[in-house]
Design an enzyme around this catalytic site. Structure first.
Site, mmCIF file in Angstrom:
data_model
loop_
_atom_site.group_PDB
_atom_site.id
_atom_site.type_symbol
_atom_site.label_atom_id
_atom_site.label_comp_id
_atom_site.label_asym_id
_atom_site.label_seq_id
_atom_site.Cartn_x
_atom_site.Cartn_y
_atom_site.Cartn_z
ATOM 1 N N SER A 162 2.064 3.612 3.513
ATOM 2 C CA SER A 162 4.183 3.136 2.881
ATOM 3 C C SER A 162 4.356 3.292 4.829
ATOM 4 O O SER A 162 4.155 3.164 5.281
ATOM 5 C CB SER A 162 4.235 3.432 1.737
ATOM 6 O OG SER A 162 5.123 3.039 1.300
ATOM 7 N N ASP A 215 2.823 -5.356 -5.110
ATOM 8 C CA ASP A 215 2.895 -4.064 -4.706
ATOM 9 C C ASP A 215 4.709 -4.949 -4.740
ATOM 10 O O ASP A 215 4.298 -6.381 -3.937
ATOM 11 C CB ASP A 215 2.330 -4.224 -3.422
ATOM 12 C CG ASP A 215 3.148 -2.776 -2.991
ATOM 13 O OD1 ASP A 215 4.099 -2.498 -2.953
ATOM 14 O OD2 ASP A 215 2.783 -2.375 -1.940
ATOM 15 N N HIS A 245 1.656 -1.049 -5.133
ATOM 16 C CA HIS A 245 1.463 0.715 -4.356
ATOM 17 C C HIS A 245 0.419 1.290 -4.104
ATOM 18 O O HIS A 245 0.326 1.697 -2.960
ATOM 19 C CB HIS A 245 2.595 0.428 -4.418
ATOM 20 C CG HIS A 245 3.695 0.720 -3.157
ATOM 21 N ND1 HIS A 245 3.256 0.144 -2.460
ATOM 22 C CD2 HIS A 245 4.205 2.275 -2.527
ATOM 23 C CE1 HIS A 245 4.207 0.947 -0.433
ATOM 24 N NE2 HIS A 245 4.551 1.820 -1.156
#
Length: 258
Positions: free
Chosen positions: A83, A209, A237
């Protein structure tokens, strides 16, 4: 640039593998990877400045985050970024290409926010709404954030509880650091520079996600010079928590290759 304590825990033996977590988290999130890989790799568990046990930095922007972290790392390493950590890894590969051997991006994206010519991110109105709520009620906003990251995942209630427990093992980040981190997500778009990256790259993304949709990883696969994409069905995620066996299989195959 003023730099205070930069916390990077070093554990294991073997080739150097740097792990960089996502926004609002800390390096404790990598517990499953530590158990699996510390007998094969020297793991460098980075706390992003202002999160975990690392002090904040000033100024706080993507370039200075990369410099603060990279100067504490060995001369050559593989890197895994998740991320926000993936955005940092991408920028590090542009600023210090000689340091990075191979790169793994989990939930990776060159641009977190939707633009007129980019629909692989988050709507800016939703993003700003989240930032506003963060100031008003930190705890409930973070729990909602955990829920969003694991939405549609099998055993999501158990995983949300585990994620909350992991994050509570460290002092919570200061709201200011969280806001500065959000500013980095809001203000950075690396699309124009992606074709300059030559590193072998593994992209891992969950097909469910919602924060960094698989369309962003598909775009990266098409624009990075040496990339392979693995989509984990049913994952959101945080595939390294929700679908750890499949995640480890993909990571193992990539890292074991010469």
């Amino acid at each position: 640039m003023k730099v205070n304590l930069m916390h990077i825990k070093k554990i294991g033996q073997g080739k150097d593998l740097v792990l960089i977590h996502g926004w609002g988290m800390h390096s404790g999130i990598w517990e499953p990877i530590i158990e699996k890989f510390s007998n094969q790799y020297t793991l460098h568990l980075v706390d992003i400045p202002g999160m975990g046990r690392s002090d904040s930095i000033d100024p706080y922007d993507l370039n200075h985050l990369v410099e603060a972290i990279s100067q504490k790392l060995p001369s050559s390493f593989d890197i895994l970024g998740w991320s926000l950590g993936g955005l940092i890894a991408l920028k590090m590969s542009l600023l210090h290409p000689q340091k990075i051997h191979r790169m793994v991006l989990v939930g990776g994206t060159p641009c977190f926010i939707n633009q007129t010519d980019w629909s692989c991110g988050v709507d800016v109105r939703d993003f700003n709404d989240f930032a506003d709520k963060l100031f008003k009620d930190y705890k409930s906003t973070m729990i909602n954030f955990y829920t969003l990251q694991l939405m549609h995942s099998k055993d999501s209630k158990f995983l949300i509880k585990k994620l909350k427990e992991v994050n509570e093992k460290s002092d919570p980040p200061k709201i200011k650091s969280l806001q500065l981190g959000l500013d980095i997500l809001l203000n950075n778009d690396l699309r124009d520079d992606i074709n300059k990256i030559n590193h072998k790259t593994l992209l891992i993304v969950g097909d469910m996600d919602r924060l960094t949709p698989k369309s962003a990883s598909i775009w990266l696969e098409g624009h990075l010079k040496e990339a392979r994409l693995k989509v984990i069905q049913g994952a959101s995620h945080i595939p390294f928590l929700s679908h750890s066996h499949e995640f480890f299989d993909h990571l193992d195959q990539f890292l074991l290759a010469a």
